[in-house]
Scaffold this motif. Structure first.
Motif, short mmCIF file in Angstrom:
data_model
loop_
_atom_site.label_atom_id
_atom_site.label_comp_id
_atom_site.label_asym_id
_atom_site.label_seq_id
_atom_site.Cartn_x
_atom_site.Cartn_y
_atom_site.Cartn_z
N GLY A 251 -0.76 6.07 -28.27
CA GLY A 251 -1.43 7.25 -28.80
C GLY A 251 -2.14 8.00 -27.71
N ARG A 252 -3.34 8.51 -28.02
CA ARG A 252 -3.98 9.45 -27.08
C ARG A 252 -4.31 8.81 -25.74
N GLY B 265 -11.83 3.56 -24.46
CA GLY B 265 -12.95 4.44 -24.77
C GLY B 265 -14.27 3.71 -24.55
N LEU B 266 -15.30 4.47 -24.16
CA LEU B 266 -16.61 3.86 -23.94
C LEU B 266 -17.11 3.21 -25.24
N LEU C 220 -11.22 11.22 -20.18
CA LEU C 220 -10.15 11.46 -21.17
C LEU C 220 -10.66 11.15 -22.56
N ALA C 221 -9.94 11.64 -23.56
CA ALA C 221 -10.22 11.33 -24.97
C ALA C 221 -11.72 11.45 -25.27
N ARG C 222 -12.24 12.63 -24.93
CA ARG C 222 -13.67 12.86 -25.12
C ARG C 222 -14.00 13.07 -26.59
N CYS C 223 -15.04 12.43 -27.02
CA CYS C 223 -15.56 12.62 -28.37
C CYS C 223 -16.98 12.08 -28.36
N SER D 127 -15.98 8.85 -23.64
CA SER D 127 -14.73 9.23 -22.96
C SER D 127 -14.08 7.93 -22.52
N ALA D 128 -12.82 8.03 -22.09
CA ALA D 128 -12.10 6.82 -21.70
C ALA D 128 -12.46 6.43 -20.27
#
Ligand code: ADP
Ligand code: MG
Length: 228
Positions: free
Chosen positions: A11-12, A72-73, A101-104, A193-194
């Motif tokens: 996936g992401r 992810g963190l 990456l994959a920030r949320c 983020s990753a």
């Protein structure tokens, strides 16, 4: 030849890591969406990718099933606070690079008609459903908010809608999933983020192979920030 095993989730995380790997001269030779294989070869004979669940990446890396991984963190900190975490003895994983990456973000959300601030003020016990029980426990303890935590494995948004919980702790990026379920974000817990995670033993023993990989990642990240 030293073998390097990299743990990624489908996936992401996988998709977003590919350009960084490419910048380091590594091409993954199979598409995880099209193969049933869990171990993917790369164009570098000494590098392979293992596909694991996102929340299993820290476990694989800590116990040496993989030398490095991308997670992810949210997942990394939940792992560190859990039973396998480093605790007092120090970190079980090294986390040398924020890959951006994959920030949320990890947030608290409730139904729009639930008065979270009032519940906190009154010292009420709040029922909170989440996949992130360790991070949630720490967050509410730090704030002195009384909570009953309910562990879920998915579809957290459903919990407040069905009366299972008053609130959820979940990842938010655009907020459109919350909105579609008539939920509102009431508190921000953690920017996510990753990160690259590395097994501490591998960091020493496989330094010669890891260092160029990390240097290439850092160069690619610096270049993309410069262009942003
Ligand atoms: P899974 O559903 O198996 O946990 P995801 O691909 O949804 O796998 O999530 C993997 C990681 O990607 C999460 O741990 C988090 O760090 C990040 N992530 C999750 N949801 C989002 C999102 N909506 N936007 C950006 N990053 C996200
Ligand atoms: Mg998901």
């Amino acid at each position: 030849m030293t073998q390097l095993t990299l743990a990624l989730s489908k996936g992401r995380i996988f998709d977003d890591t590919l350009p960084l790997l490419r910048a380091a001269g590594i091409e993954v030779l199979e598409d995880p969406e099209k193969t049933r294989k869990l171990i993917l070869p790369t164009n570098q004979p000494d590098v392979r990718v293992v596909l694991v669940r996102a929340s299993d990446v820290p476990t694989y890396v800590q116990f040496g099933g993989a030398d490095v991984g991308v997670a992810g963190l949210d997942v990394v900190l939940e792992h560190e606070l859990g039973p396998y975490g480093g605790g007092e003895g120090g970190a079980s994983l090294l986390r040398p690079i924020d890959l951006q990456l994959a920030r949320c973000r990890l947030s608290v959300a409730t139904r729009a008609d639930f008065d979270y601030a009032a519940a906190v003020r009154q010292g009420a016990r709040i029922r909170v459903a989440t996949k992130y029980t360790q991070l949630a426990r720490q967050h509410f303890a730090d704030k002195g908010v009384h909570v009953d935590l309910i562990k879920l494995y998915g579809s957290m948004e459903l919990a407040p809608l069905t009366g299972l919980a008053d609130a959820i702790v979940d990842l938010v990026s655009t907020g459109s999933t919350l909105k579609a379920n008539h939920l509102v974000e009431v508190e921000d817990i953690l920017p996510v983020s990753a990160h690259l995670v590395v097994n501490p033993g591998a960091a020493k023993l496989k330094r010669a192979r890891l260092q160029p990989l990390m240097d290439a990642f850092r160069r690619a990240l610096a270049a993309s920030t410069a262009n942003a």
